[in-house]
Design a protein around this motif. Structure first.
Motif, PDB file in Angstrom:
ATOM      1  N   ALA A 274      -2.173   0.753  -3.476  1.00 43.69           N
ATOM      2  CA  ALA A 274      -1.030   0.725  -4.388  1.00 43.69           C
ATOM      3  C   ALA A 274      -1.523   0.932  -5.812  1.00 43.69           C
TER       4      ALA A 274
ATOM      5  N   SER B 260       0.833  -1.196   0.000  1.00 43.95           N
ATOM      6  CA  SER B 260       0.000   0.000   0.000  1.00 43.95           C
ATOM      7  C   SER B 260       0.872   1.251   0.000  1.00 43.95           C
TER       8      SER B 260
ATOM      9  N   GLN C  82       2.719   2.199  -2.500  1.00 43.19           N
ATOM     10  CA  GLN C  82       3.736   2.093  -3.534  1.00 43.19           C
ATOM     11  C   GLN C  82       3.128   2.314  -4.913  1.00 43.19           C
ATOM     12  N   SER C  83       3.938   2.836  -5.822  1.00 41.05           N
ATOM     13  CA  SER C  83       3.503   3.088  -7.188  1.00 41.05           C
ATOM     14  C   SER C  83       4.526   2.495  -8.151  1.00 41.05           C
TER      15      SER C  83
END
Length: 234
Positions: A158, A137, A139-140
């Motif tokens: 995410a 969660s 993060q990209s």
């Protein structure tokens, strides 16, 4: 006594001139293509903004006006752009409209900005990205070069954005957008569909739009004749 010119030259000689540095940075924007009836389209957008406000926050938006103008005439341009700005979206460019249509309006600065997929001149790189761990969660993952394969789960909160297709060997709970370069030919595959939002090319849907029948099942997402289709794989 030295002249002013000599004093300046001496000062410049004693102090190195600042260097001008350039960075190569990829600019990625969401492309939105409104269509009629505008009331229904904006209502659907409002639901998505309420469900996933962080997805749009601060992200530049390019507005494709081609369909809106074809169905609603020139007045549709102002209706769309005013409506998007009122919702706090960051408008960065316009496609599908002649610059003269926006001349003399507050939107003239957007005319002709950020053209579509002019990416052929970029250096070739890897065509796939393999991630052998979960995406947590917050993060990209952004990979414009091609397909993204994730061996693990994509957590809620995410996001995964790919130039090509997206393959998730685990639960897809966050947001996934494919086709940044490949366009409507790209697809999304996942072992368990629990996503907040999925998109291919310029089409997006949120969980409430595909119903409970697909929730938790292996699924694929693809474009089909201008619509986004979700189907089970089991």
């Amino acid at each position: 006594m030295a002249g002013a010119g000599s004093m300046i030259a001496a000062a410049e000689g004693a102090r190195p001139l600042p260097q001008i540095r350039f960075r190569n940075r990829t600019f990625m924007a969401l492309v939105m293509a409104p269509d009629a009836p505008m009331g229904d389209w904006f209502a659907a957008l409002d639901r998505e903004l309420a469900r996933a406000p962080g997805f749009f926050q601060g992200r530049p938006v390019v507005v494709d006006l081609a369909t809106a103008l074809a169905e609603g005439g020139p007045v549709a341009a102002s209706v769309v752009l005013d409506g998007l700005e009122a919702r706090g979206l960051r408008l960065a460019g316009v496609e599908g409209a002649e610059p003269s249509l926006l001349a003399g309006t507050p939107w003239a600065r957007l005319a002709g900005g950020l053209p579509g997929r002019d990416v052929d001149a970029e250096p070739a790189g890897p065509s796939t990205l393999l991630i052998d761990r979960p995406v947590r969660s917050g993060q990209s993952v952004v990979f414009e070069g091609g397909d993204v394969t994730i061996v693990g789960a994509v957590a809620s909160g995410a996001e995964v954005i790919a130039g090509g297709s997206i393959h998730v060997y685990g639960p897809l709970r966050g947001r996934a957008i494919a086709g940044l370069r490949a366009g409507p030919e790209a697809r999304i595959f996942c072992s368990r569909l629990e996503a907040e939002l999925v998109g291919v090319d310029r089409l997006y849907r949120v969980a409430e739009h595909w119903g409970a029948s697909l929730h938790g099942r292996p699924a694929q997402v693809r474009c089909d004749r201008g619509a986004l289709r979700l189907s089970a794989l089991d």
